[in-house]
Design a protein around this motif. Structure first.
Motif, PDB file in Angstrom:
ATOM      1  N   ILE B  82       0.983  -1.475   0.165  1.00  0.00           N
ATOM      2  CA  ILE B  82      -0.253  -0.251  -0.379  1.00  0.00           C
ATOM      3  C   ILE B  82       0.952   1.077  -0.214  1.00  0.00           C
ATOM      4  O   ILE B  82       0.455   2.405  -0.683  1.00  0.00           O
ATOM      5  N   SER B 157      -4.201  -1.095  -6.339  1.00  0.00           N
ATOM      6  CA  SER B 157      -4.464  -0.154  -5.597  1.00  0.00           C
ATOM      7  C   SER B 157      -4.134   1.335  -6.299  1.00  0.00           C
ATOM      8  O   SER B 157      -4.651   2.195  -5.426  1.00  0.00           O
ATOM      9  N   ILE B 195      -8.740   0.266  -2.501  1.00  0.00           N
ATOM     10  CA  ILE B 195      -7.459  -0.627  -1.790  1.00  0.00           C
ATOM     11  C   ILE B 195      -7.676  -1.801  -1.085  1.00  0.00           C
ATOM     12  O   ILE B 195      -6.774  -3.739  -0.902  1.00  0.00           O
ATOM     13  N   SER B 198      -8.418  -4.959  -3.175  1.00  0.00           N
ATOM     14  CA  SER B 198      -6.997  -5.248  -3.640  1.00  0.00           C
ATOM     15  C   SER B 198      -6.537  -6.216  -3.006  1.00  0.00           C
ATOM     16  O   SER B 198      -5.989  -7.760  -2.980  1.00  0.00           O
TER      17      SER B 198
END
Lengths: 285, 287, 253
Positions: B82, B157, B195, B198
């Motif tokens: 991330i 993401s 996100i 993902s």
């Protein structure tokens, strides 16, 4: 305010670190395998067959891998391209098209080991294709198919609509237009997609292990229905079951060759993609 | 009229090619169940013991190990992936951005057996001599699997963050916020479902992955619920690969391995479906 | 052939979904003249000529009522083979759109598709089409070069040659000069005037001066309605409609 600036700096450092992680891993793997495997890259290793498990070369493995991916592409290539043409040029916006897409996505999500089990039950036992080049190649083809479908569809969609209009306005039929103009303009893109699928097939181990052979075969198959050796399965066998330095050296060598083939395919694919993009930019510029 | 007929036949043929995926998926489901259904019973799903020669096929330890391996790897992949996605979307420009992106793409493609081999010869000794245990361990599995999961998390993401309109960024920067404040207050909240998608997809990938994990987790003869991260374990995929070669065709052992495949297939399919639904919902909302 | 009607529209209505684009259009277009259809952007003029070769069929939400008669036959009739129709009604597009093939293959494409010719005979067709499109002299030594290597104006003349190669009856030109410079525009305009000897030429333009220079008959389309239609001189000197007058004198458009 000053506080926020300092925070920004630390955040940046942390982000840089995480972003460089994937590069570092990539470089570490490549260098390690390259250095350890380089010594094995002799003509003898590349052109002779293995014997007594951990001796000899990997010639049948290299050729076997090429055979397997060949059979795989003979199946997944044409069907993928035709399906891509259908989805991009013919598919109406309706529930049937949605179902088609849903299943392409679903097939892409099937774990490779499940494809392997399916290949074993369906191709090897039910269809009596035996543990063979044919079973292995076909099972790989099942795995790669969603990629070839999507890659072809994308490449065909990217062809400017004006080509289609121009051809239809000349009185060419829809299929003539697709065959003569659209498919030809999309060809480099399609080939790039197929090559990336090929790269995926070349390294696949689980599917091949269950359907094609033990990886250590020292002969090339004389027919498509005989077992075939392959690099990934060879690497798996020799790395997990051989415990001598002879075995490990061969594992490094096989890993390097596999990585090499993979890299060549990828570099070639991206060169082709760049060429394709450049060519189209010239057109619009 | 001949041309019209030919065109219609061609269209039907193309449709048939497009249906190949349906046929294959259907066949997979049929054959997996045909082989595995006999083993799918209460003792299989809730049994604590897996002991083929004793005709005991309980999958709980294997399933628990699978989730331990998958979740741990996912955790590492999130911690690195991330921030990396934030970097790519908010902090970087070409050429650095494209260099990182292409190396991430390459990482997806590296044959998993090569990655697993790398883990076996580098990571496993590293753990054995510096941390302890045999080296082949949950920890090694986490690390190798996180490398495989990372690219999926990064690319999805990043797409979600880049999809946040630029006007948001401009508005925030114009108010004197730093990039990080903007990211925290605007970009992440607006991209959170992408996100999340993902992460779910990464979980599916981690659980379905076979060879790389297999090479580094040791695979003890009897599956068990591990006590420490240095313990050896067995996961669904590795059990299938290792045992299928000596399971007699037509035995309960073979049926049980196919039943393991069904469980794996079901878990991965559900995770993929959830992530796809999240992405679809996100796209619908945006338009 | 003179003064013969080639295309006639009868109560032609067209909408995209719920948006009405053409309203109750009645006009007849004569053979061997240049007919210009002018009007401000978005008035439906491109859509109109795209109905003449049924290219709007490619747009799923397009609905058409009324008739378009080509040589006495309604082109929306079920019996009409749309592929055959498009061969008879050729079209040149706004942006030059040669195929990514050689110059020769671009022109040979249509005849090949229709199985009209091959070998020497195909060469003859290509040469004649390029000559008729006033491009032969410039490309005769490099027929095998990519069409994409030509300049914009040359590409557009190549597209005209490509259209001529299948010997259509009608040639539709959809703002053929909007992407070109003045010199290239002048060449295409003089070409249009020459082409009317053998073809019925219909050109769409938002450029009023261009319409005045090339057309024998001029139509003025405004928000999907035919405001004015008649001999060019009449339309430009003595328009019957206030909107036409405003457009011609440059008060809008």
């Amino acid at each position: 305010m000053v506080n926020e600036q300092v925070k920004e700096k630390y955040v940046k450092i942390f982000l840089y670190f995480t972003a460089s992680f994937s590069i570092l891993v990539l470089i570490a793997i490549m260098f390690f395998i390259a250095i350890k495997g380089m010594g094995m890259l002799t003509v003898e290793f590349l052109t002779t067959a293995p014997y007594r498990f951990e001796y000899g070369g990997i010639y049948p493995q290299i050729i076997g891998t090429l055979y397997l991916t060949g059979v795989c592409m003979v199946f997944a290539g044409p069907i993928g391209i035709l399906a891509g043409i259908y989805l991009s040029e013919y598919a109406p916006v309706n529930i049937i098209t949605k179902i088609l897409r849903f299943f392409v996505e679903s097939l892409a999500g099937v774990p490779s080991i499940v494809i392997g089990l399916f290949g074993l039950a369906f191709l090897v036992y039910y269809m009596h294709f035996q543990i063979s080049l044919f079973s292995g190649g076909l099972a790989l083809g099942f795995m790669i198919l969603p990629w070839t479908v999507r890659a072809s569809e994308e490449a065909i969609r990217a062809v400017p609509f004006s080509y289609r209009e121009a051809s239809l306005a000349l009185g060419a039929s829809k299929w003539q237009t697709i065959k003569e103009v659209v498919a030809k303009a999309a060809a480099p893109g399609i080939v790039t997609g197929l090559l990336l699928g090929l790269g995926k097939a070349i390294g696949e181990t689980a599917v091949v292990l269950l359907t094609a052979g033990s990886g250590l075969e020292s002969f090339l198959p004389r027919s498509i229905f005989e077992p075939v050796a392959s690099l990934p399965v060879y690497l798996y066998m020799i790395a997990t079951q051989g415990h001598t330095s002879e075995a490990y050296n061969r594992a490094y060598g096989a890993a390097l060759v596999l990585l090499g083939i993979f890299l060549v395919i990828n570099v070639f694919a991206s060169l082709l993609r760049n060429y394709y993009i450049k060519k189209h930019r010239v057109r619009f510029g | 009229m001949k041309r019209q007929i030919r065109e219609a036949i061609i269209e039907k043929g193309l449709f048939l090619a497009a249906s190949a995926s349906i046929i294959i998926v259907m066949l997979i489901i049929i054959f997996m169940f045909a082989e595995g259904i006999r083993a799918l019973n209460f003792d299989f799903l809730f049994g604590m013991e897996w002991w083929p020669s004793g005709e005991k096929f309980g999958i709980i330890p294997t399933v628990v190990s699978t989730f331990i391996i998958g979740l741990g790897a996912l955790g590492i992949a999130i911690i690195i992936g991330i921030p990396c996605a934030i970097f790519l979307s908010e902090y970087s420009r070409d050429p650095i951005r494209s260099i990182i992106k292409s190396s991430v793409e390459m990482l997806v493609g590296i044959p998993s057996i090569v990655l697993g081999f790398f883990g076996l010869v580098v990571l496993v000794p590293l753990i054995r001599y510096n941390i302890g245990g045999l080296g082949e361990s949950i920890l090694a599995g986490w690390i190798i699997l996180s490398i495989m999961t990372l690219p999926h998390i990064i690319s999805i993401s990043e797409d979600a963050m880049r999809a946040v309109p630029n006007s948001f960024r401009e508005g925030s920067i114009a108010l004197g916020s730093t990039t990080w404040q903007t990211t925290k207050a605007l970009i992440i909240p607006n991209a959170k479902s992408g996100i999340f998608a993902s992460i779910v997809l990464g979980m599916g990938n981690a659980i379905g992955e076979t060879m790389a994990v297999l090479m580094v987790i040791g695979n003890p003869n009897i599956p068990w619920i591990p006590q420490s991260i240095l313990d050896q374990v067995r996961v669904l995929t590795s059990t299938i690969v290792i045992e299928i070669s000596y399971a007699i065709w037509g035995s309960m052992h073979q049926y049980s391995l196919f039943a393991l495949g069904i469980v794996l297939f079901a878990v991965v399919s559900v995770l993929n479906l959830i992530s796809r639904l999240i992405i679809k919902e996100e796209i619908r909302k945006r338009w | 052939m003179s003064n013969q009607t080639r295309i006639e529209t009868r109560n032609l209505n067209l909408r995209f979904g719920s948006a009405v684009v053409l309203k109750n259009l009645n006009m007849s277009i004569k053979s061997n003249f240049v007919t210009a259809i002018m009007g401000p952007s978005g008035c439906g003029k491109s859509t109109l000529i795209r109905t003449f070769n049924r290219l709007n069929d490619l747009i799923p939400e397009c609905h058409i009522e009324g008739e378009v008669i080509l040589n006495g036959m309604n082109i929306f009739d079920k019996k009409v083979d749309v592929v055959e129709l498009r061969k008879r009604v050729g079209m040149v597009f706004q942006k030059p759109n040669p195929f990514p093939k050689s110059i020769y293959d671009n022109v040979a494409y249509g005849p090949k598709m229709h199985g009209m010719a091959h070998g020497k005979k195909l060469d003859t067709i290509v040469e004649k089409s390029l000559k008729d499109a006033a491009l032969w002299a410039e490309v005769k030594d490099r027929l095998r070069d990519s069409a994409l290597s030509l300049s914009g104006g040359q590409q557009q003349r190549l597209c005209i040659a490509r259209t001529l190669s299948v010997q259509p009856e009608v040639i539709l030109l959809d703002e053929p000069c909007s992407a070109l410079d003045p010199a290239a525009t002048a060449k295409i305009e003089s070409l249009m005037v020459q082409l009317k000897k053998n073809y019925t030429v219909i050109v769409v333009t938002h450029n009023m001066q261009q319409a005045a220079r090339v057309s024998d008959y001029t139509a003025f389309l405004y928000l999907g309605e035919l405001m004015e239609y008649g001999e060019a001189e009449q339309v430009f000197k003595n328009p019957s409609n206030k909107l036409t007058e405003d457009f011609i004198t440059g008060r809008f458009g």
